[in-house]
Design a protein around this motif. Sequence first.
Motif, short mmCIF file in Angstrom:
data_model
loop_
_atom_site.label_atom_id
_atom_site.label_comp_id
_atom_site.label_asym_id
_atom_site.label_seq_id
_atom_site.Cartn_x
_atom_site.Cartn_y
_atom_site.Cartn_z
N ASN A 401 29.87 -6.68 -11.03
CA ASN A 401 30.12 -5.26 -11.29
C ASN A 401 29.94 -4.91 -12.76
N ILE A 402 30.42 -5.81 -13.63
CA ILE A 402 30.27 -5.55 -15.07
C ILE A 402 28.79 -5.55 -15.45
N ILE A 403 28.07 -6.56 -14.94
CA ILE A 403 26.63 -6.62 -15.25
C ILE A 403 25.90 -5.40 -14.69
N ASN A 404 26.28 -4.97 -13.49
CA ASN A 404 25.65 -3.78 -12.90
C ASN A 404 25.91 -2.53 -13.76
N ASP A 405 27.14 -2.41 -14.28
CA ASP A 405 27.43 -1.26 -15.14
C ASP A 405 26.53 -1.26 -16.36
N ILE A 406 26.39 -2.41 -17.00
CA ILE A 406 25.55 -2.50 -18.20
C ILE A 406 24.11 -2.18 -17.87
N LEU A 407 23.62 -2.74 -16.77
CA LEU A 407 22.23 -2.48 -16.37
C LEU A 407 22.03 -1.02 -16.00
N ASP A 408 23.06 -0.42 -15.34
CA ASP A 408 22.94 1.00 -14.98
C ASP A 408 22.80 1.87 -16.22
N VAL A 409 23.61 1.60 -17.23
CA VAL A 409 23.51 2.38 -18.46
C VAL A 409 22.13 2.22 -19.09
N ALA A 410 21.64 0.98 -19.12
CA ALA A 410 20.33 0.73 -19.71
C ALA A 410 19.24 1.49 -18.95
N LEU A 469 29.34 7.14 -4.00
CA LEU A 469 30.42 6.19 -3.77
C LEU A 469 30.77 5.46 -5.07
N GLN A 470 29.72 5.09 -5.85
CA GLN A 470 29.96 4.42 -7.12
C GLN A 470 30.76 5.32 -8.07
N VAL A 471 30.41 6.61 -8.12
CA VAL A 471 31.13 7.55 -8.97
C VAL A 471 32.59 7.66 -8.52
N MET A 472 32.80 7.83 -7.21
CA MET A 472 34.17 7.99 -6.70
C MET A 472 35.01 6.74 -6.98
N LEU A 473 34.43 5.55 -6.76
CA LEU A 473 35.18 4.32 -7.00
C LEU A 473 35.52 4.16 -8.48
N ASN A 474 34.58 4.59 -9.37
CA ASN A 474 34.86 4.53 -10.81
C ASN A 474 36.03 5.43 -11.17
N LEU A 475 35.99 6.67 -10.67
CA LEU A 475 37.01 7.65 -11.04
C LEU A 475 38.37 7.28 -10.44
N VAL A 476 38.38 6.95 -9.16
CA VAL A 476 39.64 6.60 -8.51
C VAL A 476 40.18 5.28 -9.07
N GLY A 477 39.29 4.33 -9.34
CA GLY A 477 39.72 3.06 -9.91
C GLY A 477 40.37 3.26 -11.28
N ASN A 478 39.78 4.12 -12.11
CA ASN A 478 40.39 4.41 -13.42
C ASN A 478 41.75 5.07 -13.24
N ALA A 479 41.83 6.02 -12.29
CA ALA A 479 43.10 6.72 -12.07
C ALA A 479 44.20 5.73 -11.69
N ILE A 553 28.63 6.36 -16.99
CA ILE A 553 27.73 6.15 -15.86
C ILE A 553 27.94 7.25 -14.81
N SER A 554 29.20 7.57 -14.55
CA SER A 554 29.48 8.61 -13.55
C SER A 554 28.87 9.95 -13.97
N GLN A 555 29.02 10.30 -15.24
CA GLN A 555 28.45 11.56 -15.71
C GLN A 555 26.94 11.59 -15.54
N LYS A 556 26.27 10.51 -15.93
CA LYS A 556 24.81 10.48 -15.84
C LYS A 556 24.35 10.58 -14.38
N LEU A 557 25.06 9.90 -13.48
CA LEU A 557 24.66 9.93 -12.08
C LEU A 557 24.88 11.31 -11.47
N VAL A 558 26.01 11.93 -11.78
CA VAL A 558 26.28 13.26 -11.23
C VAL A 558 25.26 14.27 -11.75
N GLU A 559 24.95 14.21 -13.04
CA GLU A 559 23.96 15.13 -13.60
C GLU A 559 22.59 14.90 -12.98
#
Length: 605
Positions: A401-410, A469-479, A553-559
């Motif tokens: 998951n961490i590696i995926n986040d980094i790759l997603d940003v890139a 789903l990735q956005v929702m899991l990020n936001l709910v996981g942070n909450a 990542i969530s912001q970029k995906l939603v936009e």
Amino acid sequence: MTLPGDLPFPLTKSVELTVAKQLDPVLPTPGVDLVLVQNAAGQCLSFYWRDAEHYHLLCDQLVGKPLEDGFLPINQESYLSRIHRILEYLVPERFNYPFLCADQYLVFDLNISPVLMPQGSATAVVIVGQFLYVCSKFEAFELVDSIAYPTLPPSSSRYQKLLTQVAWNIRRTLDLETIWQQTVNGLGIALEASRCLLCPYEVSDTQVEVVAEYYQSTLKSMLGRQFLIDNEPYLQQALTTLKPAVVNVTRSEQGQPYSLLAVPTSYKDQANGVIILYQFDRSRIWNEVEIELIQELADQVGTGIAHATLFAASHSLAAELQRANDSLRQQHQELEEARKQAEEASRLKSEFLANTSHELRTPLNGMIGFLKLIMDGMADDPAEQSEFIEEAHRSAVHLLNIINDILDVARIEAGKMPLDLDPVKLDDLLTDVEKFTRPQAQQKHLSFEILTPDTRDEVILYGNYQRLLQVMLNLVGNAIKFTHEGGIAISAEILPKKVIVHNQERPGFVKISVADTGIGVSLEKQDKLFQTFSQVDGSRTRQYGGTGLGLTISQKLVEAMGGVVNFYSMGEGLGSTVTFTVPLYQEPVMIATPLANSTDLLKEV
């Protein structure tokens, strides 16, 4: 030889008869045929004409009366007008004028002089004339029409005062438009001209344009009119020789006599403008003294124009230098700001890499440790070995998951993350979110609520299911991560309004909110939440873990799917709410009022 008009004593009404008696016996000098004295009303005070007897005219009968019967100026109005001007300005005049006598039109060369009194004024004139020829009636009236009427004499104090005032006004200002307008107004009024124009000029100009004018009410404006220099010889002459050019025209297109005077303005022997004076209501002879005074004024105008032009140029240069200085200062500030941002970005990246490397090493070390225990046979039984394997697997998933986040940003920053948008059922998305996150909330003893709008049919979104789903899991996981007591509320709200998303019209948006009662974020730190490699608080990152890339990542995906993300928090310890919008695929039919705000729902829990 002394002429009858050169009287050695003042003339008043009490001595008019004496004047007449003294003039009567004087014999005219050779070439003088007519001698008479008249007052301002035109009354004849003394009369002598060499040929009076030939025309059966008794001179004594004319004394004390206006010149009417027997010997008559053919235009009394213009004739008396000349006498009034001579009495007013005390300047002699000479011109040819026809008289009617015995049905004949006799033309005389007249010299009219004022009879001065001790106080410097005059009430009568002496007229000395020489007979020239007999003409027809038509020729006589044409001669009267063509007689030049001088305006204010150069010796007039009023004339001098007006021109002096014009020169004074010009010297008091460095504004070009003011100099132009005061020049034409002053000259037009002082000279009683029909029109006065001013045109600026430069050496390379082939035409000049009227920038200021004075004109009588019966005429039309010529402001903005352009003159081709090659088509106007008088302009060529004035601008080339730097001397006035006079044009005397006996008749205008309307049949009226007029004359024109073009006077150049110059500075250091270089023309920088031209003044054009017109006289339409009468013909006019511009005398040398008058032209000389106008030229002197034009020289001052030329100097004023040159100084004003230099001032305007220096002012413009100063303004340009100021703009350049401001631009350089702005560029310096921007470079300084860019340098600070680069240093900050470098610091943030270093801090991010330090935190990320820690986050990478933690699950990696867990995987290596548990696998090493199994390889070394440290598991006491199959159940413990299975537990070691499960822990290694969880660490591997976390690392992935961490590696995926980094790759997603890139990929997002490189613009290489294309998204396929399809219809997505809101209920399916929220069900999967609940399946993955409710157990986490229950482990921390947090309430967990999901509220959807009441509709007659399913709410269908237009987006990418996996990324939503990735956005929702990020936001709910942070909450869940940042909330220690209270709970989490997920809500959805329909925003019906036609919008254009990816060049397609959509019926509106669904606004999804994730609200918590967690630690919140201070107002001054909220702007860092969506910055790449930026973490609100490094100590919190170390305390709670994570790379800090979730919101970015969530912001970029939603936009990328046509929506927007917003974060709200009243401050530390006051919880937070993250909302994002997703386009609707089709508009659902509502059966109830819109859902209450998710923050309000948390208050009721």
